[in-house]
Design a protein around this motif. Sequence first.
Motif, PDB file in Angstrom:
ATOM      1  N   VAL A 151       0.870  -1.180   0.000  1.00  0.00           N
ATOM      2  CA  VAL A 151       0.000   0.000   0.000  1.00  0.00           C
ATOM      3  C   VAL A 151       0.907   1.231   0.000  1.00  0.00           C
ATOM      4  N   SER A 167       5.482   0.964  -7.215  1.00  0.00           N
ATOM      5  CA  SER A 167       4.027   0.835  -7.121  1.00  0.00           C
ATOM      6  C   SER A 167       3.390   1.751  -8.150  1.00  0.00           C
ATOM      7  N   GLN A 169       0.909   3.522  -7.755  1.00  0.00           N
ATOM      8  CA  GLN A 169       0.399   4.713  -7.087  1.00  0.00           C
ATOM      9  C   GLN A 169       1.495   5.738  -6.795  1.00  0.00           C
ATOM     10  N   GLN A 170       2.731   5.383  -7.003  1.00  0.00           N
ATOM     11  CA  GLN A 170       3.835   6.308  -6.760  1.00  0.00           C
ATOM     12  C   GLN A 170       4.068   7.192  -7.982  1.00  0.00           C
ATOM     13  N   VAL A 280      -5.452   0.013  -3.311  1.00  0.00           N
ATOM     14  CA  VAL A 280      -5.657   1.443  -3.048  1.00  0.00           C
ATOM     15  C   VAL A 280      -6.773   1.584  -2.014  1.00  0.00           C
ATOM     16  N   ASP A 282      -9.817   3.147   0.216  1.00  0.00           N
ATOM     17  CA  ASP A 282     -10.885   4.091  -0.050  1.00  0.00           C
ATOM     18  C   ASP A 282     -10.530   5.436   0.596  1.00  0.00           C
ATOM     19  N   GLU A 283     -10.571   6.514  -0.175  1.00  0.00           N
ATOM     20  CA  GLU A 283     -10.144   7.819   0.322  1.00  0.00           C
ATOM     21  C   GLU A 283     -11.040   8.338   1.444  1.00  0.00           C
ATOM     22  N   GLN A 286     -10.896   5.309   4.497  1.00  0.00           N
ATOM     23  CA  GLN A 286      -9.561   4.822   4.832  1.00  0.00           C
ATOM     24  C   GLN A 286      -9.597   3.332   5.159  1.00  0.00           C
ATOM     25  N   ILE A 288      -9.285  -0.725   3.390  1.00  0.00           N
ATOM     26  CA  ILE A 288      -8.954  -1.618   2.285  1.00  0.00           C
ATOM     27  C   ILE A 288     -10.060  -2.662   2.233  1.00  0.00           C
ATOM     28  N   THR A 299      -1.069  -9.808  -2.184  1.00  0.00           N
ATOM     29  CA  THR A 299       0.103  -8.956  -2.355  1.00  0.00           C
ATOM     30  C   THR A 299       1.427  -9.701  -2.202  1.00  0.00           C
ATOM     31  N   ASN A 381      -4.757  -2.402 -10.274  1.00  0.00           N
ATOM     32  CA  ASN A 381      -4.615  -2.627  -8.832  1.00  0.00           C
ATOM     33  C   ASN A 381      -4.940  -4.045  -8.441  1.00  0.00           C
TER      34      ASN A 381
END
Length: 392
Positions: A151, A167, A169-170, A280, A282-283, A286, A288, A299, A381
């Motif tokens: 993550v 990742s 997301q980076q 990712v 949830d914004e 928070q 998973i 993972t 993802n």
Amino acid sequence: MSLDSSHRGDSSADSLPADAHGERLKFSGDNSFHRELRRRVDAEFKRSGTRQRDSAQMYLKTAVILATFALAYVALVFFAVTWWQALPLALVLGTAMAGIGFNIMHDGGHQAYSERRWVNRLMALALDLVGGSSYIWQWKHARFHHTWVNVAGHDSDIDLGVLGRLSPQQPRRPWHRWQHIYLWPLYGVTAIRWHLFGDFRDMITGTVGERPFNRPKGWDLAGLVIGKLVFFTLAFGLPLIFHPIGTVLLFYALVSGIAGILLALVFQMAHVVEEAAFPVPDETTQQIDTPWAIHQLETTVDFARGNRVLSWLVGGLNFQVEHHLFPRISHVHYPLVARVVEDACREYGVTYREHRTFSAGIASHYRLLRRLGKPVAAISNAPAVADARAAA
């Protein structure tokens, strides 16, 4: 806070500090699969009469590795007088350093070596002997990495800063286009960075990667300071008495480079491969959207499980799935645990990811590095390739 307390490696992150925004990720979903896995594994140990920790096999292995380290060090520093004598000794010493990390300190740090806390603490301190900090490792690896595998922003083990993109997301930098080429030699700097920069940086900033942690106090701080002093004495103090500074620096870099490459590759082949997911959260919530155990399976990828020599050398860390699900079981028992986990995954319809060979894992890591280095990473993802490739 003392880190002698056992890290359960389960879905609870209550002992972890919140991030800079006061947020802490949570896992959601039904944990019945994880409970059933635990029940079956405990039943298998009971049936076989095997202890999960305090294995005679592990104590013997520890003696062999430490003896190899000591003999190689003494021979290199006090007896080697030519390059052709020093070179193979440096190779053995670097491999023994990695072996101490893979086997002795790793089990000790995860409370998997013994039922006795002081024995686990003593074995974890083996990392300080070879230049790292067992205290900071507990936060970086045993807590942040093991809880939030892959993550971005939470798993500090996949954070290379601007040097690499591990990742999707980076953020991508222009030079990441060539990371599948230049990262391989940079892996050799892993141990040197710990020795000379990383631990000190973490102490000063109070963060590991992007995550805050509790700086050591009392005996934890004393252990860190004494460990660094012992290491610098072994790495530089004693050798400089007998050898020129250029020779000392050259062989320090060589020994540490060997250890660094081995340490980095074993980690990368378990998590930074095509078959591994990069979830990712949830914004808003928070969270998973998977239970903790399923997250570990999505993972993490095993590799070369049938290679007994490799398993011995890397402390069973080619059985990464088993290690992440049961970090407090000694690694010498991972083959037993693997049979139970694989059967349960098959029964519950959960994908069990594995590369059959070491080279297959290396190739998958290379392909992912190349893909993530492109302007638009062709990776989702979810696991990026078909499960059939994972069994290659």
